[in-house]
Enzyme design. Structure first.
Site, PDB file in Angstrom:
ATOM      1  N   PRO A 211       6.895  -5.836   5.576  1.00 48.93           N
ATOM      2  CA  PRO A 211       6.321  -4.703   4.610  1.00 48.93           C
ATOM      3  C   PRO A 211       6.223  -3.216   5.454  1.00 48.93           C
ATOM      4  O   PRO A 211       5.910  -2.546   4.755  1.00 48.93           O
ATOM      5  CB  PRO A 211       4.907  -5.366   4.580  1.00 48.93           C
ATOM      6  CG  PRO A 211       4.736  -6.040   6.077  1.00 48.93           C
ATOM      7  CD  PRO A 211       6.048  -6.463   6.389  1.00 48.93           C
TER       8      PRO A 211
ATOM      9  N   TYR B 275       0.074  -1.884  11.298  1.00 49.47           N
ATOM     10  CA  TYR B 275       1.114  -2.687  11.692  1.00 49.47           C
ATOM     11  C   TYR B 275       1.431  -3.008  13.132  1.00 49.47           C
ATOM     12  O   TYR B 275       1.882  -2.199  13.893  1.00 49.47           O
ATOM     13  CB  TYR B 275       2.609  -2.758  11.166  1.00 49.47           C
ATOM     14  CG  TYR B 275       2.518  -2.609   9.650  1.00 49.47           C
ATOM     15  CD1 TYR B 275       2.405  -3.810   8.656  1.00 49.47           C
ATOM     16  CD2 TYR B 275       2.480  -1.421   8.860  1.00 49.47           C
ATOM     17  CE1 TYR B 275       2.414  -3.620   7.344  1.00 49.47           C
ATOM     18  CE2 TYR B 275       2.769  -1.453   7.530  1.00 49.47           C
ATOM     19  CZ  TYR B 275       2.408  -2.383   6.558  1.00 49.47           C
ATOM     20  OH  TYR B 275       2.539  -2.422   5.556  1.00 49.47           O
TER      21      TYR B 275
ATOM     22  N   ASP C  95       0.835  -1.381   0.054  1.00 50.19           N
ATOM     23  CA  ASP C  95      -0.061  -0.161  -0.007  1.00 50.19           C
ATOM     24  C   ASP C  95       0.841   1.220  -0.072  1.00 50.19           C
ATOM     25  O   ASP C  95       0.359   2.401   0.252  1.00 50.19           O
ATOM     26  CB  ASP C  95      -1.000   0.238   1.238  1.00 50.19           C
ATOM     27  CG  ASP C  95      -0.134   0.256   2.345  1.00 50.19           C
ATOM     28  OD1 ASP C  95       1.050  -0.099   2.366  1.00 50.19           O
ATOM     29  OD2 ASP C  95      -1.092   0.468   3.533  1.00 50.19           O
TER      30      ASP C  95
ATOM     31  N   ARG D 237      -4.636   5.602   4.650  1.00 54.18           N
ATOM     32  CA  ARG D 237      -4.750   5.306   3.027  1.00 54.18           C
ATOM     33  C   ARG D 237      -5.885   6.301   2.677  1.00 54.18           C
ATOM     34  O   ARG D 237      -6.658   7.130   3.212  1.00 54.18           O
ATOM     35  CB  ARG D 237      -5.327   3.689   3.285  1.00 54.18           C
ATOM     36  CG  ARG D 237      -3.993   3.000   3.629  1.00 54.18           C
ATOM     37  CD  ARG D 237      -3.234   2.522   2.417  1.00 54.18           C
ATOM     38  NE  ARG D 237      -4.164   1.642   1.686  1.00 54.18           N
ATOM     39  CZ  ARG D 237      -4.743   0.378   2.015  1.00 54.18           C
ATOM     40  NH1 ARG D 237      -4.102   0.008   3.036  1.00 54.18           N
ATOM     41  NH2 ARG D 237      -5.776  -0.198   1.303  1.00 54.18           N
TER      42      ARG D 237
END
Lengths: 624, 624
Positions: free
Chosen positions: A335, A260, A50, A252
């Site tokens: 990530p 996370y 993302d 986002r």
């Protein structure tokens, strides 16, 4: 076998994630005879990667894809750090706010948007502009590579057997000879690209092993619409608590935020970590503890996952310069830095223009060596960084937490992708002071091997202000960028005229490497940015090689640009100053089809340029 | 007749050019039950109108349509004037270069792109986002308006009989009763909009006459890819020759350039002007004479036309506040200023939100009076300007030519559309010093009646930098924009809290005019731009009415913005300073759904606001 349908292609791409779709976009721009195969039924619909970094956005823009992504994405302009409160270590408090200084890195800032949106942008580009369709639910069955024939450039040494999706008509049964199964197909291809992810089928056929290993650090990831009183819920945060571990957040598109959340570290007391009990709710609960005194809950969860931090990379990224691997197929890491998708797309952006030039007979096959050397170096650096980063995340807060901020600042340039530097190699000769090398002192801020920094320049004929990168779309052409200096001064104009007489002559490298039937700017395009006051120079007084004439289309008004000396033409910066180029000196920058600067020299250095291209390109036969 | 298919609609739009498509876009955004009818088989494919002014781009952006247009269009950043050379009056020379100062007008500059591209943007918007299709090759056959029933808001007083395109099956013959012809249809509609061009069928049915007349000045227009040594071929030029008349040029998307070329003036010696002999070639030949010593020719002509300058306008733009006319149907003028398409789209942009609010029972029907008064005033001004402009163009050069430049400069603001000022009327009360009127002194650069100037502000929760206009998309909502000032100071925070207690109370105008079943921000949205240092205020410490809470979606983080005081937050301007609003004072600006500021008052002036909305909106019944 002989009766199976067999087709012949230049390039087959296995795997239509971001890396594969980037490759497909390049291939379609270059009009390579390409197939794109994917074993899944559709693109990613939500979650997964993302983050988009600056360089990736520049690359997407070179295909015309950045603007809609930019309009939909979350723009990461600020980062906040939260650490245990010194008065009450059970609560967190904001310890730092950092506004990202995107202007140092380029015209984009880091953005957050889900992988599927980016994949869809590529798919639309392929279908609407290039009539290329990804073939879905295709199973690869066998791969053979005939090394002996690979020395012949025209050979198709790779044989792939694939099986297409059965017809959807329910209950129909395929009868008869298996060998004649109309759903099976043999593909003979010159080149093969495996962008088929961490469990790459292509890599397994090649018996390439991954180096490195997984750690015992386990994280949960949730994409939720947060219901929270945490003040920085729409800011990207790194959050450390005393007892419950750490969180990293990335807001986002829409109302989503990705969290996370550190769940456990096995190997010590916690060997009983049981992923089967993890749910989005338990991840949010854990996050809520870390966020104390603030609360976090959600009603909508868009996607979630659990991962174990690990760093692995393949020992080589190609086999015989015919089969290539890219993206997760050759490097995996955690990530949290949002690097994976970016580096994966940058892998294939590096590769496919080289393939295209070799396939078309424009460039010599040995330039393909540079894919492995250029991209493996990036992967190795990234994995090294990721190891350090993961430790920062999972270690207890305190001194390390503060150190982390500095650490992050230090690596922003690398992560953004704009400082990635290739060479020295055949495409990017060394820049030391020996005879045939680049002369880096001519442009103190154009770093040979790095992408050309984009600054605003003015179209001489139109007075339109454009980014230098808009002159460098990904169309497969090399550019000789003439930074001609202040050509209102006769001495500088005379230097430019000297250069142009050479370029115009039939013996010049521009003519040597361009097929007789093609436009003279189809292999190497000449672009000029001068630093004369724009009103003191008339475009048509410049040599015609700089503004080519066409009997039906008239002059080409889109190749000569002027610098905004001391910002006299409007509210934009002086590009010569930003590039560190002297207006009474000028220089020539050779720019590769991927916007990386490969050579720097003076306006008179045509012999050096000849020698440079001689190592790379193939002289074209001329009609007699 | 009774057996004909009959359908009922809120709004029928006749004519799907730019004005009609703008109306359709509004109507679809407002989810009005609408039909769009056009007698042609397709949109314009080339030529016609080609200029976009600043305000039109702002409006297109409010529907999300500006970016792709901007990327494809020619950006008009410089204007050059050419006049007879003082040494040789048979040749022209450049007498002036003017860089357009777009920053004074807004975030866009004037652009050149053909009408069909804009129409296609609307058509894509309608079809992809709103599933509305323009009905093509529909012939309007009769129009009846039952004035008596028009007093009933729920009546459908307008009856339109239309005939659809016959089926394409060749040779098929429609037999039987004409009355039952399945291709005919009766439409009953509450409102009708005629955007069917200069020869408007709707206008003719209403027997509305056009005032004014055509002159005897004849111009030729060609859209060509020029082959020319004229230095400013990619710059918009006004060119006067001594003997051969004048030219105006507008470069366009791709390689096209439009040339307006003066051909003849009839009435005197030239009564023999014969348009049948005019071709693109003869127009280019004439242009070449004017351009001497430069040459002009072409190989590709995209479109061409001949026109006679004329200025006409209808005496009224509506009949009974039920039937409305807009665009070329009510005003025509010469095309050289590129104003026609812009003013036409602005007509319907002004109208349809009012229709929507009346149809939905949100606003009182008498607000529809303002369409005629607001837009006829603009048309009249434009025609007055056009008369002067045409004279400048066709008159001999010299003193007048120089005067023209000044003239042009002077009217740039009006032509750009950003200085269009509505009122005083019920929507825009007068701004004098009497008791219930606006207080213009609170914001020296926010002009009541004009559109809100857009400056950059920072989203408080995200640190994202956005244009104020991005807070005002065309979705039909009124906005109460609270410029709260420096709320890090307790006194100013206390004023804001006082205002918010009122707004939160069930008696506030926000509650009064919002249906009980709708979100509280669905009729009037409250937006805040404060001028506190962003880091000294936490969003969640502000009253909740400013950042509404939803049990499933959490807080709304997109309603509170911060000012960039003294540009401390980055490289963008201080919006309070640009708006001329005091940081220790603040103000409230009421912004209409079309971005025009209709009221200015202090943070305490809730009674004035109540009185303002009382004249316009309809109190909604609340559930008990």
């Amino acid at each position: 076998m002989t009766k199976l349908k067999t087709s012949y292609h230049d390039l087959v791409i296995v795997g239509a994630g971001p890396a594969g779709l980037m490759a497909a976009s390049w291939a379609s721009r270059l009009q390579l005879n390409t197939r794109v195969l994917d074993d899944k039924a559709d693109r990613v619909s939500n979650g997964r990667a993302d983050g988009l970094h600056v360089r990736t956005l520049e690359i997407l823009d070179s295909f015309g894809l950045a603007t809609p992504i930019q309009e939909a994405a979350y723009q990461l302009r600020e980062i906040c750090c939260w650490n245990p409160d010194s008065d009450d270590e059970n609560e967190i408090r904001r310890t730092e706010r950092v506004l990202s200084k995107e202007e140092d890195l380029g015209r984009y800032c880091q953005m957050g948007i889900h992988q599927g949106f980016i994949e869809q942008s590529f798919l639309d580009f392929l279908e609407n502009k290039n009539h290329v369709q990804v073939e879905r639910i295709v199973k690869t069955q066998s791969l053979d590579f005939d090394k002996a024939s690979a020395t012949d450039g025209n050979a198709h040494p790779i044989t792939l057997r694939i099986r297409h999706q059965p017809s959807v008509s329910k209950g129909s049964k395929l009868d008869g000879d298996d060998e004649l199964d109309p759903l099976d197909e043999i593909i003979q291809t010159k080149y093969l690209l495996g962008t088929d992810g961490g469990h790459s089928w292509v890599r397994k056929q090649l018996n390439l092993k991954m180096n490195g290993d997984r750690t015992k650090k386990h994280f949960g990831v949730i994409d939720i619409i947060p219901i929270s009183d945490f003040p920085d819920v729409r800011i990207s945060c790194s959050i450390h608590s005393t007892k419950h571990g750490s969180i990293m957040t990335i807001p986002r598109e829409g109302r989503l935020v990705r969290f996370y959340v550190q769940l456990a570290e096995t190997g010590g007391d916690q060997d009983d970590f049981d992923t089967s009990k993890i749910t989005p709710e338990t991840i949010a609960e854990k996050a809520s503890k870390i966020l104390s005194p603030y609360k976090l809950s959600f009603s909508h969860c868009d996607w979630w996952s659990i991962y174990t931090v690990g760093q692995q990379y393949a020992s080589k990224f190609d086999v015989g310069n015919r089969i290539f691997l890219a993206g997760d197929a050759v490097h995996t890491h955690s990530p949290t830095m949002g690097a994976g998708m970016n580096v994966s797309m940058q892998d294939t952006y590096n590769l496919v223009w080289k393939l295209g030039q070799v396939i078309k007979g424009i460039a010599q096959p040995h330039i393909l060596d540079t894919y492995n050397s250029e991209r493996q170096a990036v992967a190795t650096q990234l994995i090294e960084l990721d190891r350090k980063m993961s430790n920062f995340y999972s270690d207890a807060p305190g001194a390390e937490a503060l150190e982390y901020d500095k650490f992050r600042e230090q690596f922003t340039r690398f992560l953004s992708g704009v400082s990635v530097q290739y060479g020295p190699n055949v495409l990017v000769p060394a820049t030391d002071q020996s005879k045939h090398h680049s002369k880096p002192s001519l442009a103190s801020n154009i770093i040979v091997g790095q992408r050309l920094p984009s600054h605003l320049v003015m179209n001489h004929a139109e007075a339109n202000i454009v980014h230098a990168h808009s002159l460098l779309p990904s169309d497969g052409r090399w550019r000789v960028l003439i930074l001609a200096g202040d050509i209102s001064k006769p001495s500088q104009m005379s230097r430019l005229q000297g250069l142009c007489s050479y370029l115009t002559s039939p013996a010049s490298f521009v003519h040597t490497y361009t097929p007789a039937s093609s436009r003279i700017d189809s292999v190497i395009e000449i672009l000029t940015v001068h630093a004369a006051p724009r009103h003191e120079v008339e475009l048509l007084d410049l040599p015609e090689i700089l503004h080519l004439f066409d009997s039906k289309l008239g002059y080409d008004y889109w190749k000569v640009f002027s610098n905004n000396n001391n910002s006299e033409e409007g509210d934009f910066d002086d590009a010569y100053e930003l590039w560190g180029v002297g207006k009474d000196q000028g220089c020539i920058a050779v720019v590769r089809p991927d916007q990386h600067v490969s050579y720097l020299c003076e306006l008179e250095d045509v012999e050096l340029l000849e020698r440079y291209f001689d190592q790379i390109l193939v002289p074209q036969k001329k009609e007699n």
